[in-house]
Motif scaffolding. Structure first.
Motif, short mmCIF file in Angstrom:
data_model
loop_
_atom_site.label_atom_id
_atom_site.label_comp_id
_atom_site.label_asym_id
_atom_site.label_seq_id
_atom_site.Cartn_x
_atom_site.Cartn_y
_atom_site.Cartn_z
N GLN A 30 0.84 -1.22 0.00
CA GLN A 30 0.00 0.00 0.00
C GLN A 30 0.87 1.26 0.00
OE1 GLN A 30 -2.38 -0.90 3.39
NE2 GLN A 30 -3.83 -2.15 2.21
N LEU A 31 1.96 1.18 0.73
CA LEU A 31 2.89 2.32 0.78
C LEU A 31 3.47 2.59 -0.60
CD1 LEU A 31 3.61 3.88 3.34
CD2 LEU A 31 5.72 2.54 3.50
N ALA A 32 3.63 1.53 -1.38
CA ALA A 32 4.19 1.68 -2.73
C ALA A 32 3.26 2.52 -3.62
CB ALA A 32 4.43 0.31 -3.36
N GLN A 33 1.96 2.54 -3.26
CA GLN A 33 1.03 3.37 -4.07
C GLN A 33 1.32 4.85 -3.85
OE1 GLN A 33 -2.84 2.02 -2.83
NE2 GLN A 33 -2.46 -0.04 -3.60
N ARG A 34 1.91 5.17 -2.70
CA ARG A 34 2.19 6.58 -2.40
C ARG A 34 3.63 6.99 -2.69
NH1 ARG A 34 1.01 9.32 1.58
NH2 ARG A 34 1.73 8.19 3.41
N HIS A 35 4.49 5.97 -2.82
CA HIS A 35 5.91 6.29 -3.05
C HIS A 35 6.39 5.51 -4.28
CE1 HIS A 35 6.34 8.45 0.75
NE2 HIS A 35 5.65 7.48 1.32
N ALA A 36 6.57 6.22 -5.37
CA ALA A 36 6.93 5.55 -6.63
C ALA A 36 8.33 4.94 -6.59
CB ALA A 36 6.82 6.55 -7.78
N CYS A 37 9.11 5.32 -5.60
CA CYS A 37 10.47 4.76 -5.52
C CYS A 37 10.44 3.30 -5.04
CB CYS A 37 11.34 5.59 -4.58
SG CYS A 37 10.75 5.58 -2.89
N ILE A 38 9.30 2.83 -4.52
CA ILE A 38 9.21 1.42 -4.13
C ILE A 38 8.86 0.63 -5.40
CG2 ILE A 38 8.01 -0.29 -2.71
CD1 ILE A 38 7.57 1.82 -0.60
N GLY A 39 9.87 -0.05 -5.94
CA GLY A 39 9.67 -0.74 -7.21
C GLY A 39 9.11 -2.14 -7.04
N ASP A 40 9.53 -2.83 -5.98
CA ASP A 40 9.13 -4.22 -5.81
C ASP A 40 9.04 -4.52 -4.32
OD1 ASP A 40 8.52 -6.80 -6.77
OD2 ASP A 40 10.61 -7.49 -6.57
N VAL A 41 7.97 -5.20 -3.92
CA VAL A 41 7.84 -5.66 -2.53
C VAL A 41 7.87 -7.18 -2.58
CG1 VAL A 41 6.28 -5.79 -0.54
CG2 VAL A 41 6.49 -3.65 -1.84
N ARG A 42 8.73 -7.79 -1.80
CA ARG A 42 8.78 -9.26 -1.86
C ARG A 42 9.25 -9.84 -0.54
NH1 ARG A 42 13.03 -7.61 -5.56
NH2 ARG A 42 15.03 -7.95 -4.54
N GLY A 43 9.20 -11.16 -0.47
CA GLY A 43 9.64 -11.87 0.73
C GLY A 43 8.53 -12.72 1.28
N ARG A 44 8.85 -13.45 2.34
CA ARG A 44 7.87 -14.33 2.97
C ARG A 44 8.05 -14.25 4.48
NH1 ARG A 44 5.45 -17.66 -0.19
NH2 ARG A 44 4.92 -19.10 1.47
N GLY A 45 6.95 -14.42 5.21
CA GLY A 45 7.05 -14.40 6.66
C GLY A 45 7.74 -13.15 7.14
N LEU A 46 8.62 -13.32 8.10
CA LEU A 46 9.31 -12.15 8.64
C LEU A 46 10.73 -12.02 8.06
CD1 LEU A 46 7.85 -11.98 12.25
CD2 LEU A 46 7.52 -10.34 10.37
N MET A 47 10.83 -12.23 6.75
CA MET A 47 12.05 -11.85 6.01
C MET A 47 11.56 -11.31 4.67
SD MET A 47 15.76 -13.03 5.41
CE MET A 47 15.76 -14.70 5.89
N PHE A 48 11.41 -10.00 4.64
CA PHE A 48 10.83 -9.39 3.47
C PHE A 48 11.43 -8.01 3.28
CE2 PHE A 48 7.99 -6.33 5.59
CZ PHE A 48 8.00 -6.83 6.88
N GLY A 49 11.00 -7.32 2.23
CA GLY A 49 11.55 -5.99 2.01
C GLY A 49 11.04 -5.36 0.74
N ALA A 50 11.62 -4.23 0.42
CA ALA A 50 11.19 -3.47 -0.75
C ALA A 50 12.42 -3.03 -1.51
CB ALA A 50 10.39 -2.25 -0.31
N GLU A 51 12.36 -3.20 -2.82
CA GLU A 51 13.46 -2.75 -3.66
C GLU A 51 13.18 -1.31 -4.09
OE1 GLU A 51 15.96 -4.08 -7.59
OE2 GLU A 51 14.89 -5.60 -6.45
N LEU A 52 14.13 -0.41 -3.82
CA LEU A 52 13.95 1.01 -4.16
C LEU A 52 14.58 1.29 -5.52
CD1 LEU A 52 14.58 2.76 -0.72
CD2 LEU A 52 12.51 1.69 -1.61
N VAL A 53 13.83 2.00 -6.35
CA VAL A 53 14.31 2.29 -7.71
C VAL A 53 14.21 3.78 -8.02
CG1 VAL A 53 13.82 0.02 -8.72
CG2 VAL A 53 12.01 1.74 -8.63
N VAL A 54 15.04 4.19 -8.97
CA VAL A 54 15.02 5.57 -9.43
C VAL A 54 13.71 5.82 -10.20
CG1 VAL A 54 16.15 7.15 -11.06
CG2 VAL A 54 17.52 5.77 -9.49
N SER A 55 13.34 4.82 -10.99
CA SER A 55 12.08 4.93 -11.73
C SER A 55 11.54 3.52 -11.99
CB SER A 55 12.33 5.67 -13.05
OG SER A 55 11.78 4.96 -14.13
N ARG A 56 10.22 3.38 -11.88
CA ARG A 56 9.64 2.05 -12.12
C ARG A 56 9.75 1.65 -13.59
NH1 ARG A 56 4.29 2.64 -8.44
NH2 ARG A 56 5.33 2.46 -6.45
#
Ligand SMILES: Cc1ncc(COP(=O)(O)O)c(C=O)c1O
Length: 438
Positions: A341-367
């Motif tokens: 949901q945060l990625a909808q507000r911040h275009a720098c979040i290019g990809d959200v991935r992971g499982r359980g409690l090992m996850f994260g977001a890849e930050l990009v200059v442009s999608r």
């Protein structure tokens, strides 16, 4: 700004320990921990979204009590009989496939991987090893050969081959939309041929089934099967390094290879195994241990000592008693949804991935270009630290926020993380110079 006390501590440390990096532009001086929080020398509280070693929570009372009470009773080594190590190995191996029924306890994950390589050499009679080109499996002389990110001075040993790390955000997909495994399998096959041609043969593919240090690309169950089969066809074995995804962290399965869908011949363990007490291990087939013990005279003074065994047993008990694997699944799903949901507000979040409690977001200059925003990721980690939330970044471009908290992490903790990340992104992006990252 680094204050005078911190600067003095840094200089003393540098003098005594040699140059050694710390996390963050303004290093943290932590003095206390409890549950999912840590406190610095000024008494400031931080939400720990990064540390997987305190698996069941910092200073969990049951683990502390197990360590203290065994330390006050007896601590020796495994040349004497002791029941706790046996109870622990029985309990531990019960979480694996039946074939994986025996174990060696070590003090670190590096030692565990070093032993695993030697077991593979012993059972196959070959010495070639295949690893990914963005992995880390530890710090012994042999295991350091597996790293490309810190290649050994003088170059890698001739029996090591590296295969490209998959990038689920950018690599080709199959017609059904899944990450294509063809080129990874082909690279493993090429490595096998090259090791054969050089006379080493293939003893092992050593791989984290979650590709954690590689930035946990989204590889679906079965994705590694063809590569695993290629190694087995030539008599090699598979070493699953479970130092990062193991002990229930990924939520749906106790071990990363169980999610990945294959049974390795050898599994290595470390970090979370005893909640911070230095314990690692190797789990394998009984006949493999017989072969290893025949070929290598192996003894580890501290590995599997009664205090370590008690700490590991208490940690395993708490994971089960407190339903922490299920918590990892539920809270992990919740936090990832929030991140999406945060990625909808911040275009720098290019990809959200992971499982359980090992996850994260890849930050990009442009999608559109998917260009990694590596400098931004560093600024965000530093900004979060200033706001009392600690995490870090990793991956092949070092632009993936790595979120890997102690397992008692709650939905309220996830909300705190997401709110702070939202504020930090807003703030950091105001000063962010895209050109610097390009
Ligand atoms: C996947 C993996 N394997 C092995 C190790 C080495 O473990 P240790 O530092 O306990 O030797 C690490 C450490 O970061 C790791 O991430």
């Amino acid at each position: 700004m680094i204050d005078n006390d911190t600067q003095a501590l840094l200089e003393r440390r540098q003098q005594l320990l040699g140059p050694m990096s710390t996390f963050y532009d303004e290093p943290l001086h932590l003095v206390r921990g409890q549950g999912v929080h840590v406190w610095d020398a000024e008494g400031r509280e931080y939400l720990d979204c990064y540390n997987n070693v305190p698996h069941v929570g910092h200073c969990h009372p049951k683990v502390v009590e197990a360590i203290c009470s065994q330390a006050a009773t007896l601590n020796t080594h495994t040349r004497y009989l002791h029941e706790t190590i046996l109870e622990y190995v029985e309990r531990l191996t019960a979480t694996f496939d039946k074939s994986l029924s025996s174990a060696i306890m070590t003090c670190t994950g590096s030692e565990a991987n070093d032993i695993a390589l030697r077991i593979a050499q012993s059972v196959t009679g070959k010495s070639g090893v295949i690893a990914t080109d963005h992995t880390y499996h530890g710090n012994t002389m042999a295991v350091a050969q597996l790293s490309c990110t810190n290649p050994p001075p003088g170059g890698h040993w001739p029996n090591i081959r590296h295969v490209p790390t998959p990038d689920s955000y950018r690599d080709a997909r199959t017609s059904s939309g899944e990450l294509d495994a063809t080129s990874f399998t082909a690279s493993v096959e090429q490595a096998i041929q090259s090791l054969d041609a050089a006379g080493h043969g293939t003893s092992a593919l050593v791989i984290c089934p979650y590709l954690a240090n590689e930035g946990f690309p989204d590889i679906p169950p079965g994705w590694l099967n063809d590569a695993v089969a290629a190694v087995r066809r030539v008599g090699g074995v598979v070493i699953a390094d479970e130092v990062q995804p193991g002990f229930g962290r990924i939520g749906t399965h106790f071990w990363g290879h169980q999610y990945a869908g294959f049974v390795p011949e050898i599994v290595t363990l470390g970090k979370p195994m005893a909640n911070g007490h230095p314990v690692g291990g190797v789990v394998t087939q009984h006949s493999f241990l017989e072969s290893f013990r025949r070929d290598f005279r192996y003894f580890n003074t501290f590995g599997g000592n009664p205090v370590s065994a008690a700490a590991a047993l208490a940690t395993l008990n708490v994971v089960e008693e407190e339903g922490l694997m299920e918590n990892a699944r539920v809270v992990g799903d919740y936090a990832r949804t929030g991140l999406t949901q945060l990625a909808q507000r911040h275009a720098c979040i290019g990809d959200v991935r992971g499982r359980g409690l090992m996850f994260g977001a890849e930050l990009v200059v442009s999608r559109d270009t998917k260009l990694p925003a590596t400098k931004l990721a560093k600024q965000v980690a530093n900004g979060l630290r200033q706001r009392g939330v600690i995490l870090n970044f990793l991956g092949i471009h070092y632009n993936t926020l790595k979120i890997r908290p102690p397992l008692p992490f709650s939905k309220a903790n996830a909300n705190h993380l997401l709110d702070t990340l939202d504020a930090t992104l807003t703030d950091v992006l105001q000063q962010y110079n895209v050109d610097v990252d390009q």
